[in-house]
Structure formats: C-alpha cells, structure tokens
Design a protein around this motif. Structure first.
Motif, mmCIF file in Angstrom:
data_model
loop_
_atom_site.group_PDB
_atom_site.id
_atom_site.type_symbol
_atom_site.label_atom_id
_atom_site.label_comp_id
_atom_site.label_asym_id
_atom_site.label_seq_id
_atom_site.Cartn_x
_atom_site.Cartn_y
_atom_site.Cartn_z
ATOM 1 N N GLU A 473 71.372 19.554 -0.823
ATOM 2 C CA GLU A 473 70.653 20.780 -1.162
ATOM 3 C C GLU A 473 69.762 21.223 0.001
ATOM 4 O O GLU A 473 69.628 22.416 0.258
ATOM 5 C CB GLU A 473 69.819 20.571 -2.424
ATOM 6 N N LYS A 474 69.177 20.276 0.702
ATOM 7 C CA LYS A 474 68.326 20.618 1.849
ATOM 8 C C LYS A 474 69.148 21.181 2.998
ATOM 9 O O LYS A 474 68.706 22.087 3.708
ATOM 10 C CB LYS A 474 67.542 19.388 2.312
ATOM 11 N N LYS A 476 71.868 22.895 2.535
ATOM 12 C CA LYS A 476 72.169 24.267 2.109
ATOM 13 C C LYS A 476 70.990 25.191 2.400
ATOM 14 O O LYS A 476 71.169 26.333 2.810
ATOM 15 C CB LYS A 476 72.501 24.278 0.613
ATOM 16 N N GLU A 477 69.769 24.677 2.170
ATOM 17 C CA GLU A 477 68.580 25.485 2.462
ATOM 18 C C GLU A 477 68.509 25.829 3.959
ATOM 19 O O GLU A 477 68.159 26.950 4.330
ATOM 20 C CB GLU A 477 67.317 24.736 2.049
ATOM 21 N N THR A 480 71.044 28.462 4.685
ATOM 22 C CA THR A 480 70.539 29.746 4.185
ATOM 23 C C THR A 480 69.501 30.333 5.140
ATOM 24 O O THR A 480 69.506 31.537 5.405
ATOM 25 C CB THR A 480 69.919 29.554 2.789
ATOM 26 N N MET A 502 59.042 26.468 7.122
ATOM 27 C CA MET A 502 60.214 26.056 6.365
ATOM 28 C C MET A 502 60.892 24.851 7.013
ATOM 29 O O MET A 502 61.321 23.915 6.328
ATOM 30 C CB MET A 502 61.196 27.215 6.254
ATOM 31 N N LEU A 506 61.462 21.097 5.458
ATOM 32 C CA LEU A 506 62.754 20.411 5.409
ATOM 33 C C LEU A 506 62.654 19.030 6.053
ATOM 34 O O LEU A 506 63.201 18.049 5.550
ATOM 35 C CB LEU A 506 63.829 21.236 6.106
#
Length: 514
Positions: A473-474, A476-477, A480, A502, A506
């Motif tokens: 998920e990280k 993917k962040e 993004t 950001m 992360l």
C-alpha cells in the motif's frame, strides 16, 4: 766651478746641439777632462745632496766611477735643454718632458747611469706619445722624489711595479693611459683618479663596458617583456599556474584550463552526451578530479551574461545532497559548469544491483533527493536542475544521494522541476525510464504506469524489490505521488514542501514495518 764646467760642456757640444741624439750616442768615445775629479769633488762639498756624491764619499763601499758621472753630467745638460727647462745650471731643472719624439725618448731611457744619478730637482717626468714598446721603465722610478709621472699614449706592456710605485710618497699624479699594462694589486689604483688609467688594460674598457651594459640592458628589457607576456598569458589563459593568492577569481576557469584538464576534450574524457550538454571528466592542475558540463548551444552575449550571474548563484550552493560547484567558464566559444567529481555510482547503475532490493533504501535515496530539491526551491528558486537516475550520484554507505547536474540558463519553472522529480520517483520504483530518443516517450511511460495502477501495480514495480503485502500500500502511495507530480495541471501538483512531508511519512512508516 760647477757652473764653469757646465758652461764648458755646453760650449763643447753647442755646434752639435741640433743633433743632440747623435752627440749622446758618441758618449762612449768621450773621456772626462783632467780636472774633472776635482770639479765633482768641489760640487759635492758645495751640495752633498747630489746623488753621485755617494760614490765619492769615503764611506761608500763602491768605488767612484768618474766616467759614468761624466756621461751623466753631459746627458743631464742635454736632457735639460730637450725638456725646455729655463734654467739648466747646477742640475737644477724641475722636469723631464719629451713628447712625441720616439727615438729621443727611447735613447734617454737607455741611459741607466742618468736615472741612477737623477737630479733631486726633477719633480715631473713626462714621456708621452713616444711609441715605447718595452715593459714598464722602472729605471725612471729612481727619481723617487717625483710628483708627476706621465707615460700615457705609448705601447708599454707588462706588469705595473706596484711595490716600487707605492714607495714614491710624493707621487700625486700618475698617468698610464693608452698602454697595455696588467696589475696584481688593484687596491693601488684607488690612490689615483680613474682617468689616470683609461685604456691602459688596468680598468674595464669603457666602450666594451658600455657595450656590455647596453647588451645587458637590451637582454633585461627582452626578459621583462617576455615575463610580462608570460604573466599576461597566465592571467588570461592559465591563472591556475599562479599562486592562489594572486588569482582574482579562483572559481573562474578559462577555456585553456579546461582544454588541459580534458586533454582538449578528448573522446576518452567524454562521460555522456545529452541534449545540449556534453559531460567530461577532467583533472585540474591541482590534482582534483572534476566533472565538466559543456553547454553546446550557441547563445547571445546577453544570454552569456545571464549564464554568469546564474553560475555566481550556483557557486554558493551548500547542501549535503548537492554536488559542490567549483566554478565555470564563460568565454566566447565555451560555456561550462565545473563541479567536483564523485566516484560513487549513479542511481541508475545502483538500481540494477542487488543492494537496491530494499524498499527502505530506495526511499532513503528519494528522501535525500527531496531534501536537496527543497533546498534549491526555497533558497535558490532561480536555479533549476537536471534530475534523473543517471544524474544523481551515490556517496557513502547510506547511500547518500547527490544531485550532480544543474541547468543553467534555460529558465525552467517550478512546475517543470516537480514534473522531473515525479519521473525520478517513478523510476526509483519501477527501475524503468522513458526512452530519451523518442519525443513522446515520457507520456507513453506515464500512461503505462497509470494503466496498471492501482489495480495491477505489481506489473510495474521492480521485481528485484522484496515487497511484503503490508508495504504494498505504501508503494502504491508513492506511485500515486509520482503520478500527481507528473500531472500537467498545476492545481493538481504538490509543492516541494508537501512532497517532502509525504516522502518523510513514507520513509518513517517503512522503518516501522522493517
């Protein structure tokens, strides 16, 4: 009695006075008159200072030479007349002067007996311009009372009898000019004026001395001119040869300096070529390795001024994630930025190695790049940079990233810089990069990632990374964030401050999952 004897001699030789030299040559055949002994004895009683009186005294160890004294008396009377003395009575003439009469001068010099009994009244001896070719006539020095001795304009040679001359305490004027003498004790010359020894061999020849001085002056001027030319060339072309304290601007490189550093920009020194930029590895004169970015685009004089102003700003950059700038060159035919050379590998090479398998390590590199970019954006917004995996270098065990290429003079905006960072972030995740040869390669690269994100993100993530389910998920962040940065709409782009926050978030979350 002496007067009558002197008058007798004069009357005896008066008819031959015009041929005095011949008369004197006949001295060998002349004999003293019968009463000559009585005459000289009477003379010595009246004037015991007469030199020949020493030979007649009872205490004298040498016998009286009447014939020699007789010849001396005759020579004295003739020499007195030759020298144009007004009074030639009683050996009282004050000078011996024979000018420009070579045969006569040589003749009198040959009469050793005359100089042996030289009259005490003689104070000047002048034997000038007589072409005498012998050594120094030491017999004349028997006249120890003389004040003036002039032997100039002859051809006399040999050593000057300094010891004998030094004993002549009354000698105040000595002229040895225009002869060929030598001397063993130059201190003696200081007793007289230098004009006494002109062209005598005892002093440096004036003309030769002047010639030497002139030659030395010309050589000196030539050397000065050459030194000035060399110094001017060094100042203009190779100031790196000058001491650092003498350099007006040690960060200003000349084209000659960069030619020397890169072996005239040889292919062996060429590291890479990009659009408008050729990168060389050079060795500066002080031994430092440097990266030299040469801007190949031709620009106007106004653009060159802007380039120099921006280089002045780049020179002040100080950050741990920025390569140190050493200087620049801004000549008519060369524009270049010179930075320190870092031996570490670039990120593009590092991504292909096994050491890049950690997601956390990749985030650490991204965070360092963001720190450097944020510093530039906040402190030096007028400076842009070239950011991709091949231009970011790694140094240390961190590894700590270094942004190594700055864009000078193309005026990229903040939006463009953010777009460039977005591409860099996506390259760090995918280990893929757009094909620089194709114009639309960047757009096609971004479209490929958007198609697979977020549903099929595993297709674009570098397979060398060992990503656990909880960290996916990280990742993917991060993808993004990269896509947001590359969005052409300024309203959708993040600021570098937001991007930094950001990335830090992360990185911290990856440490918790590590």
């Amino acid at each position: 009695m002496a007067s009558s004897l002197f008058i007798f001699f004069l009357s005896l030789f008066h008819p031959l006075s015009v041929l005095s030299a011949t008369v004197l040559e006949d001295l060998a055949t002349l004999t003293p008159p019968p009463d000559f002994t009585t005459t000289i004895t009477t003379n010595c009683l009246r004037n015991p200072l007469l030199r020949y009186c020493n030979s007649t005294s009872s205490s004298s160890s040498s016998p009286m030479n009447i014939a020699e004294i007789f010849r001396y008396t005759i020579v004295a009377s003739h020499l007195c007349n030759e020298s144009k003395n007004p009074n030639c009575v009683d050996d009282s003439f004050p000078k011996i002067r024979i000018h420009s009469r070579p045969k006569t001068a040589a003749l009198y010099l040959s009469f050793d007996f005359f100089w042996k009994y030289c009259p005490l009244t003689v104070l000047e001896i002048e034997l000038v311009n007589n072409s005498l070719k012998s050594e120094f006539p030491t017999n004349v020095l028997s006249c120890a009372q003389v004040r003036t001795l002039d032997l100039s304009h002859n051809q006399l040679s040999g050593s000057v009898p300094v010891q004998i001359l030094s004993g002549l305490t009354n000698l105040t004027h000595l002229n040895l000019s225009y002869n060929r003498f030598s001397i063993s004790d130059s201190e003696f010359l200081k007793r007289f004026n230098a004009s006494s020894f002109l062209h005598s061999g005892l002093l440096p020849d004036a003309k030769r001395h002047k010639t030497k001085v002139l030659v030395l002056l010309i050589v000196f001027l030539i050397v000065v001119v050459l030194l000035c030319c060399c110094l001017g060339w060094l100042c203009l072309k190779r100031p790196d040869y000058l001491p650092r304290t003498c350099r007006r601007r040690s960060h200003k490189f000349t084209s000659a300096m960069l030619d020397a550093a890169t072996d005239e920009f040889s292919d062996q020194r060429l590291v890479s070529k990009r659009d408008g930029v050729d990168i060389y590895r050079g060795t500066l004169r002080d031994g430092r390795e440097a990266k030299i970015e040469v801007y190949t685009e031709k620009v106007s004089k106004a653009k060159r001024r802007e380039f120099e102003e921006e280089c002045e700003a780049v020179l002040k950059l100080r950050h741990k994630n920025l390569v140190r700038v050493l200087g620049w060159c801004n000549s008519r035919n060369l524009r270049a930025l010179v930075t320190e050379w870092t031996n570490g590998e670039n990120v593009e090479t590092w991504l292909s190695s096994s050491s890049a398998s950690s997601w956390r390590r990749r985030l650490r590199v991204v965070m360092g790049v963001v720190e450097g970019v944020s510093y530039l954006s906040e402190q030096w917004p007028e400076i842009t940079f070239d950011l991709d995996t091949s231009s970011v270098l790694l140094s240390g065990d961190g590894p700590e990233p270094l942004i190594s290429q700055f864009k000078i003079g193309d005026g990229n905006s903040s939006s463009t810089n953010i777009f460039t960072f977005g591409l860099f972030l996506l390259e760090m995740i995918t280990s893929l990069k757009p094909d620089e040869v194709q114009e639309d390669s960047a757009m096609r690269y971004l479209e490929y990632i958007r198609v697979h994100c977020p549903g099929n993100v595993e297709r674009v993530v570098d397979e060398k990374m060992k990503i656990e389910e909880r960290t996916l998920e990280k990742v993917k962040e991060a993808i993004t964030l990269g896509l947001m940065c590359t969005d052409g709409t300024p309203l959708k782009q993040q600021s570098f401050t937001q991007i930094y926050d950001m990335v830090v978030s992360l990185y911290e979350s990856s440490s918790r999952h590590h």
